[in-house]
Motif scaffolding. Structure first.
Motif, mmCIF file in Angstrom:
data_model
loop_
_atom_site.group_PDB
_atom_site.id
_atom_site.type_symbol
_atom_site.label_atom_id
_atom_site.label_comp_id
_atom_site.label_asym_id
_atom_site.label_seq_id
_atom_site.Cartn_x
_atom_site.Cartn_y
_atom_site.Cartn_z
ATOM 1 N N LEU A 236 16.002 20.854 14.999
ATOM 2 C CA LEU A 236 15.137 19.671 15.038
ATOM 3 C C LEU A 236 13.680 20.068 14.801
ATOM 4 O O LEU A 236 12.964 19.409 14.027
ATOM 5 C CB LEU A 236 15.281 18.966 16.388
ATOM 6 N N ALA A 237 13.262 21.142 15.446
ATOM 7 C CA ALA A 237 11.883 21.618 15.261
ATOM 8 C C ALA A 237 11.636 22.035 13.812
ATOM 9 O O ALA A 237 10.574 21.760 13.250
ATOM 10 C CB ALA A 237 11.606 22.780 16.207
ATOM 11 N N ASP A 238 12.634 22.671 13.200
ATOM 12 C CA ASP A 238 12.499 23.097 11.808
ATOM 13 C C ASP A 238 12.263 21.910 10.873
ATOM 14 O O ASP A 238 11.608 22.049 9.835
ATOM 15 C CB ASP A 238 13.760 23.842 11.350
ATOM 16 N N PHE A 239 12.816 20.757 11.242
ATOM 17 C CA PHE A 239 12.664 19.572 10.412
ATOM 18 C C PHE A 239 11.552 18.638 10.911
ATOM 19 O O PHE A 239 11.481 17.474 10.539
ATOM 20 C CB PHE A 239 13.996 18.811 10.326
ATOM 21 N N GLY A 240 10.685 19.185 11.755
ATOM 22 C CA GLY A 240 9.517 18.435 12.195
ATOM 23 C C GLY A 240 9.803 17.326 13.182
ATOM 24 O O GLY A 240 8.993 16.401 13.336
ATOM 25 N N GLN A 241 10.925 17.415 13.875
ATOM 26 C CA GLN A 241 11.287 16.391 14.857
ATOM 27 C C GLN A 241 10.848 16.831 16.251
ATOM 28 O O GLN A 241 11.374 17.801 16.799
ATOM 29 C CB GLN A 241 12.802 16.150 14.830
ATOM 30 N N GLU A 242 9.876 16.137 16.813
ATOM 31 C CA GLU A 242 9.370 16.485 18.136
ATOM 32 C C GLU A 242 10.272 15.903 19.224
ATOM 33 O O GLU A 242 10.599 14.719 19.206
ATOM 34 C CB GLU A 242 7.941 15.963 18.299
ATOM 35 N N THR A 243 10.645 16.753 20.166
ATOM 36 C CA THR A 243 11.527 16.349 21.260
ATOM 37 C C THR A 243 10.715 16.262 22.547
ATOM 38 O O THR A 243 10.140 17.255 22.990
ATOM 39 C CB THR A 243 12.675 17.365 21.423
ATOM 40 N N GLU A 244 10.694 15.076 23.141
ATOM 41 C CA GLU A 244 9.910 14.841 24.355
ATOM 42 C C GLU A 244 10.770 15.101 25.597
ATOM 43 O O GLU A 244 11.899 14.611 25.694
ATOM 44 C CB GLU A 244 9.400 13.403 24.374
ATOM 45 N N GLN A 245 10.216 15.882 26.541
ATOM 46 C CA GLN A 245 10.944 16.169 27.771
ATOM 47 C C GLN A 245 10.434 15.353 28.968
ATOM 48 O O GLN A 245 11.102 15.300 29.998
ATOM 49 C CB GLN A 245 10.851 17.663 28.093
ATOM 50 N N ASP A 246 9.295 14.730 28.820
ATOM 51 C CA ASP A 246 8.763 13.867 29.873
ATOM 52 C C ASP A 246 9.226 12.438 29.590
ATOM 53 O O ASP A 246 8.723 11.781 28.683
ATOM 54 C CB ASP A 246 7.238 13.935 29.888
ATOM 55 N N ILE A 247 10.183 11.956 30.382
ATOM 56 C CA ILE A 247 10.773 10.643 30.097
ATOM 57 C C ILE A 247 9.797 9.496 30.355
ATOM 58 O O ILE A 247 10.087 8.355 29.992
ATOM 59 C CB ILE A 247 12.067 10.422 30.915
ATOM 60 N N LYS A 248 8.640 9.779 30.932
ATOM 61 C CA LYS A 248 7.641 8.739 31.154
ATOM 62 C C LYS A 248 6.756 8.527 29.930
ATOM 63 O O LYS A 248 6.023 7.544 29.846
ATOM 64 C CB LYS A 248 6.785 9.082 32.374
#
Length: 272
Positions: A236-248
Motif C-alpha cells: 500500500l505504501a509503495d502505491f502511495g496509499q496512506e494508512t491511518e492508525q488513529d481511528i479518530k
C-alpha cells in the motif's frame, strides 16, 4: 444472484453502506482452510494425508514465483495482474482435492457442527457482537471452500447463503458432498468482480487482512485493515496509499488491531 439480492437490500436499507468482509484471518484469528481440509481427510479416511495437499500446493506456489519478473514501479494494474496469476495454482489445488474426494460423503450439518467446535479457538474477540449490529448489511467475500463451514462459525448471525460469496462444495440429492469443489472466487480479481457489482449501486466498506484484499481495500469507500500484514502494508505504501492508525482522524483507509476499533469506525461511518 448478486443483482437480485442487492435489489432486496436496497428496498430495506437504501441509505446504508454494504459491509463487505473477508473471512479467514479477518473474522477469524487464523486461517481455517487447514482445519477444513484436515476434517475432510479424517472424515473420509483418505488415502492421502493432509500434508500431501499442503506440500503439493506449496511446491506449485514456489515454482510459479520463479517466473515472476520485476514490475514497473507504481504500476498497480500490473501488480494486481500478478496476484491474479495465482489462479492456476489455486484451481489446481481444488482439483486435487476433488480428484481424491477429500470431502466425499460429508454433510452440510457435519461441516457446520465442526465449525461450531472451533469457534471459541478461532473467532476474533468481539467479532460476533460487532457483526450482530450490522448483519443486514454484511456480505462475506472469501476464498474459502465451503459456505456451510463459514455459516457454522457465524451461526448467531443467521446469515443467508446468498450473503456469502465464496467457493463451495457440491452436494448430491441426498445432501452428501460429491467430493467436488465448485470454483467461484480463486483470486483477488475474482473478489473484485463481486465487489464491483455491489459498488455500482451502493457505498461500500471493505474489511480485510492480507495482500489478497489490496484492490478491494483501495477501491472501497472505506477500507479497514485488521492486523499487521507487512506485505499488504508495504505494498500500500509503495502505491502511495496512506494508512491511518488513529481511528479518530478522518481517512478512507485505516489499520486496526481489534474488532472493538472496527465497531467504532462503523459507528462513525453509518452513512458514507
Amino acid at each position: 444472484m448478486i443483482n437480485a439480492e442487492s435489489q432486496l437490500f436496497a428496498t430495506n436499507t437504501s441509505t446504508l453502506p454494504l459491509i463487505l468482509i473477508d473471512f479467514d484471518q479477518t473474522i477469524t484469528l487464523q486461517d481455517t482452510i487447514g482445519p477444513l481440509g484436515k476434517f475432510g481427510v479424517n472424515f473420509t479416511q483418505n488415502t492421502k494425508p493432509w500434508s500431501y495437499f499442503v506440500d503439493s500446493y506449496l511446491q506449485e506456489y514456489k515454482e510459479h514465483r520463479k517466473h515472476f519478473f520485476d514490475l514497473p514501479k507504481g504500476d498497480f494494474k500490473a501488480f494486481v495482474a500478478q496476484l491474479d496469476s495465482y489462479r492456476s495454482i489455486e484451481r489446481a489445488s481444488q482439483e486435487r482435492l476433488s480428484q481424491y474426494k477429500v470431502f466425499q460423503g460429508v454433510t452440510r450439518q457435519a461441516l457446520t457442527d465442526q465449525a461450531n467446535l472451533l469457534r471459541a479457538e478461532y473467532l476474533q474477540p468481539g467479532v460476533i457482537d460487532v457483526l450482530q449490529e450490522y448483519k443486514d448489511q454484511i456480505r462475506i467475500i472469501s476464498l474459502n471452500w465451503s459456505k456451510d463451514w463459514i455459516l457454522g462459525f457465524l451461526k448467531e448471525l443467521e446469515l443467508s447463503k446468498d450473503c456469502i460469496f465464496s467457493n463451495d462444495l457440491e452436494f448430491d440429492e441426498s445432501g452428501k458432498c460429491t467430493g467436488n469443489i465448485i470454483p467461484t472466487i480463486l483470486t483477488t480479481g475474482d473478489k473484485q468482480v463481486a465487489i464491483d457489482t455491489f459498488r455500482q449501486q451502493f457505498k461500500t466498506i471493505y474489511i480485510g487482512d492480507s495482500l489478497g484484499d489490496i484492490e478491494a481495500l483501495i477501491k472501497a469507500d472505506l477500507g479497514i485493515i485488521i492486523g499487521n500484514d507487512r506485505s499488504l502494508l508495504d505494498s500500500l505504501a509503495d502505491f502511495g496509499q496512506e494508512t491511518e492508525q488513529d481511528i479518530k482522524k478522518p481517512s478512507s483507509l485505516y489499520r486496526v488491531d481489534t474488532w472493538d476499533q472496527i465497531r467504532s469506525l462503523l459507528q462513525q461511518h453509518r452513512s458514507i
